[in-house]
Design an enzyme around this catalytic site. Sequence first.
Site, PDB file in Angstrom:
ATOM      1  N   VAL A  45     -19.568  25.411 -47.657  1.00 12.98           N
ATOM      2  CA  VAL A  45     -18.378  26.268 -47.621  1.00 12.98           C
ATOM      3  C   VAL A  45     -17.174  25.345 -47.760  1.00 12.98           C
ATOM      4  O   VAL A  45     -16.308  25.773 -48.545  1.00 12.98           O
ATOM      5  CB  VAL A  45     -18.421  27.025 -46.292  1.00 12.98           C
ATOM      6  CG1 VAL A  45     -17.050  27.927 -46.443  1.00 12.98           C
ATOM      7  CG2 VAL A  45     -19.418  27.919 -46.327  1.00 12.98           C
ATOM      8  N   CYS A  46     -16.922  24.386 -47.067  1.00 12.96           N
ATOM      9  CA  CYS A  46     -15.967  23.328 -47.294  1.00 12.96           C
ATOM     10  C   CYS A  46     -15.802  22.893 -48.682  1.00 12.96           C
ATOM     11  O   CYS A  46     -14.781  22.840 -49.313  1.00 12.96           O
ATOM     12  CB  CYS A  46     -15.882  22.226 -46.105  1.00 12.96           C
ATOM     13  SG  CYS A  46     -15.766  22.550 -44.567  1.00 12.96           S
ATOM     14  N   THR A  47     -16.816  22.357 -49.286  1.00 13.26           N
ATOM     15  CA  THR A  47     -17.050  21.935 -50.427  1.00 13.26           C
ATOM     16  C   THR A  47     -16.479  22.961 -51.533  1.00 13.26           C
ATOM     17  O   THR A  47     -15.763  22.710 -52.280  1.00 13.26           O
ATOM     18  CB  THR A  47     -18.093  21.376 -50.782  1.00 13.26           C
ATOM     19  OG1 THR A  47     -18.539  20.280 -50.121  1.00 13.26           O
ATOM     20  CG2 THR A  47     -18.277  20.853 -52.411  1.00 13.26           C
TER      21      THR A  47
END
Length: 151
Positions: A45-47
């Site tokens: 999700v961060c990526t």
Amino acid sequence: MGIMKIGEIAPEFTLPNKDGKLFNLKDFAGKPLVIFFYPNNIGWVCTREVCYFRDSYAKFIEMGAEVIGISPNTMDNHKKFHDAHRVNYTILSDKNGAIGKLYGVNGLLPGRVTFVIDKNGKIALNHHTSWLSHSSHIENSLSIIELLNSQ
């Protein structure tokens, strides 16, 4: 202290980028600025969030805005992440979480928070979502910048 509210003056800060160069909020005075806080450089999700900002970066530039990502990762970690994902904007290291706390972002389980700061240094958007949401940050930021540019 809670999350920064719309209309409040954005707190000043200085943080290092992936190469150790210091960036200060004052460096971006006079134009809209998007600051998004994200938990870390690990995880899908961060990526995806970082890459979605990357893929939308030209739209922000066309609208006269700049984008900065901030996470507690180290400069070395940011450099590897930056290079691996061809990030085309600045990501800063808030290793001890002090700036996140200043903006009311860090807690026991910080989520994703995006701020749009107007050309006068005031918060124009504070968009906070769960761990799994990311695309609305870009869409809402672009809408607010469009509104700011029309005023």
